[in-house]
Scaffold this active site. Structure first.
Site, PDB file in Angstrom:
ATOM      1  CG  ASP A  25      -1.790   1.225   1.347  1.00 33.61           C
ATOM      2  OD1 ASP A  25      -1.786   2.046   0.397  1.00 33.61           O
ATOM      3  OD2 ASP A  25      -2.485   1.370   2.370  1.00 33.61           O
ATOM      4  CE  LYS A  87      -1.824   6.960  -3.404  1.00 30.68           C
ATOM      5  NZ  LYS A  87      -2.374   5.990  -2.434  1.00 30.68           N
ATOM      6  CD  GLU A 184      -5.147   3.445  -2.481  1.00 32.71           C
ATOM      7  OE1 GLU A 184      -6.038   4.202  -2.052  1.00 32.71           O
ATOM      8  OE2 GLU A 184      -3.987   3.829  -2.724  1.00 32.71           O
ATOM      9  CG  ASP A 206      -9.383   4.184   0.308  1.00 34.41           C
ATOM     10  OD1 ASP A 206      -8.844   4.827   1.229  1.00 34.41           O
ATOM     11  OD2 ASP A 206      -8.740   3.490  -0.499  1.00 34.41           O
TER      12      ASP A 206
END
Length: 620
Positions: A25, A87, A184, A206
């Site tokens: 992850d 990210k 994800e 999420d």
């Protein structure tokens, strides 16, 4: 008699051995690596017993690179070189980053993906992410005692093609073999579905440090089918930190901040947000390098009030995902909470209110994605051949081509299950056309100018034919990682061209959400614009064809007929300057009527030419 061992070619000569594979992850705030041991998915710790690796990389003047806690500790003292939340920059250009002014980094304004100037030179987000992945790979190999066969790396469901490709590039730099890029929310569903043997409709909410995804999944007898997905690739816990940061500036009435003070206050803001998860209020103190001070109390009620807009920005896509799946709230069996930011009480309260049920939090929201990725990696590595379960993911936005008149022709609609391949036939617009430009688009709008351009390539060597005679088959292929390739082939000659779509950088902060919203907001206007452009293209083609015919066979017309046709052409050309598509259509019909007799004469003449010198035999 000796026993024979049979293995697939190129896999291994010892099929009984457990192949070392992991799930990773790669998060905005923290990253994790997990694997399957004795049939159970577990997160791997470092030597100090930490499972989370802060997604922070520091480049030192000495050439050393620090990753994780050491880099995080240096954020305040060396803010320019300690890169956090990288990210959010993956697959993006500098124009796509709204809060550049509040970030302590030295950005390089260059074409393509954003670059950051550090003590070790200019670095791209791909290189920074590779450093994080390298540490996770080394942790896994040390813990598992061998070299990895491969890894499943998770990405936000709303990452576009460029952001996914950037993630894959980072893995390659880190020495990882990517078995698959996995969305994800889907990874989280695997962890819950296989762990709890769940079946039915589930929503996966999420909210990470930098991205938000909502996916609606159907779990049934080992099949994980994503029914719809929505979200925002630039919304996460960092935005909640930013709200507290702005509150601190108001409370302290500080002079313009240095980069170090800015980073220190952002760190204090994150600490305050996390403290409010467990407490109703938190005392926030700070001493700047200038000697300025602040000492104030932030209550949970005040925090909830200043972040109401952010919470609502997650609920609107959630409702949209339900509508896209054709479901009501009552049909959702459970809501899985994923991402550290879902620990905020305001988030859990809002989600519980929307779905009329208490969200599922029995698995650690920080770890659930990595655990699901590890399960998928174990299957793809060949360690669980007996497990018969299937992942059916979807693409978040439609893919298509630009056609004449600047229109968008959708080839693969959004929320199509991947992997997928679809083809559509197109043709030439002009007589003798030997090349065609293929413009690949992503988005929901009717006009190409309102969609995102992904790639362009040319198909050359088309045999000269009259307009509309050539048949060019364009094929779109989206693989299991969500990456796109496009090919074009002229059917009669077999000439072909293709492109592996790899844009220089990805969608802007709110592009995907905006594209979907705009598709509905401007639907009526878009349909009008499409109708107008289609009539313009038809009119231009008819005018060109009529003039070519008149130049070739002027002798078939008398003076009055020529004047009448020219008048119809002039009238139609005048209409093209306007915006009334119905009037243009009437103009096309008028020109067709004016040339009907002429077309018949040309046909008769061509038949006579074709039959000249031919002998007909009549059988009685």
């Amino acid at each position: 008699m000796a026993l024979l061992q049979i293995a697939e070619p190129g896999i291994t000569t010892a099929p009984h051995q457990h192949r070392l594979a992991v799930g990773i992850d790669l998060g905005t705030t923290n990253s994790l690596v997990a694997t399957v041991r004795s049939g159970l998915a577990v997160v791997l710790d470092d030597e100090a017993g930490h499972s989370l690796l802060p997604s922070v990389v520091r480049y030192c003047a000495s050439g050393d690179v620090e990753v994780g806690y050491a880099a995080q500790a240096a954020q305040n003292s060396d803010p320019h070189n300690a890169i956090a939340s990288v990210k959010r920059f993956m697959g993006r250009g500098i124009a796509d980053i709204d809060d550049v002014a509040s970030l302590p980094y030295h950005f390089v304004d260059a074409p393509g993906m954003v670059q950051l100037k550090t003590a070790a030179g200019v670095k791209s987000p791909v290189e920074v992410s590779a450093e994080i992945l390298k540490v996770l790979r080394q942790r896994a190999e040390a813990s598992m005692g061998g070299e990895l066969v491969g890894a499943v790396i998770t990405v936000p469901a709303y990452f576009d093609d460029a952001q996914r490709q950037a993630t894959k590039d980072a893995a390659q730099l880190a020495g990882l073999n990517v078995l698959r890029l996995l969305n994800e929310p889907t990874a989280a569903a695997i962890a819950y579905g296989l762990d709890n043997a769940s079946e039915g409709i589930y929503a996966v909410y999420d909210l990470g440090g930098g991205t938000f995804d909502i996916s609606i999944l159907k779990l049934s007898k080992g099949v994980f089918e994503v029914l719809s997905t929505n979200g925002d690739s630039a919304l996460g816990g960092d935005d909640f930190d930013q709200r507290i940061f702005c509150w601190m500036l108001e409370q302290g009435r500080f002079a313009p901040l240095s980069a170090g003070d800015m980073r220190m206050l952002l760190t204090k803001a994150r600490d305050a947000k996390e403290a409010l998860t467990e407490h109703t209020e938190v005392r926030v103190t700070a001493v700047l390098s200038t000697g300025e001070m602040m000492d104030a109390t932030l209550t949970q009620a005040a925090f909830n009030a200043m972040t109401t807009g952010l919470v609502n920005k997650t609920l609107a896509p959630t409702r949209k995902a339900l509508r896209d799946a054709g479901l009501s709230v009552d049909e959702v069996k459970g809501v899985v909470m994923v991402g550290g930011s879902t620990r905020m009480p305001c988030i859990r309260h809002a989600v519980a209110g929307l779905f009329k049920q208490t969200p599922l939090t029995n698995l650690d929201p920080d770890k659930v994605v990595a655990l699901g990725a590890a399960m998928q990696a174990d299957v793809l590595a060949g360690n669980r051949a007996g497990d018969d379960w299937l992942l059916l993911d979807v693409i978040p936005l439609s893919l298509g081509l630009e056609t004449m008149g600047g229109l968008t022709e959708k080839v693969i609609p959004r929320n199509t299950t991947i992997p997928t391949a679809r083809a559509q036939e197109f043709t030439t617009f002009k007589d003798g056309q030997t090349a065609m430009s293929v413009h690949v688009l992503q988005g929901e709008r009717e006009l190409a100018s309102d969609c995102r351009s992904l790639a362009r390539f040319e198909l050359r060597g088309i045999p000269p034919m009259v307009a509309g005679a050539a048949r060019i088959r364009v094929t779109f292929q989206v693989d299991a990682d969500g990456l796109l390739s496009v090919s074009a082939r002229e059917q009669s000659s077999g000439v072909e061209a293709s492109v592996q779509v790899k844009p220089s950088y990805g969608l802007a902060d709110d592009d995907i959400t905006r594209m979907l919203k705009d598709a509905f907001t401007y639907a009526k206007g878009d349909m009008f614009a499409r109708a107008l452009n289609e009539q313009i293209v038809d009119a231009q083609g008819l005018i060109a064809a009529t003039r070519a015919a008149m130049a070739e066979d002027a002798a078939l017309l008398d003076a009055a007929e020529t004047v009448a046709i020219e008048a119809s052409i002039a009238a139609l050309e005048n209409l093209l300057a306007g915006t009334d598509h119905k009037a243009i259509k009437r103009g096309i019909e008028a020109l067709n009527a004016a040339t009907t007799e002429f077309a018949q004469r040309r046909m008769d003449q061509n038949v006579r030419r074709a039959m000249a010198g031919q002998k007909l035999e009549i059988f009685g």
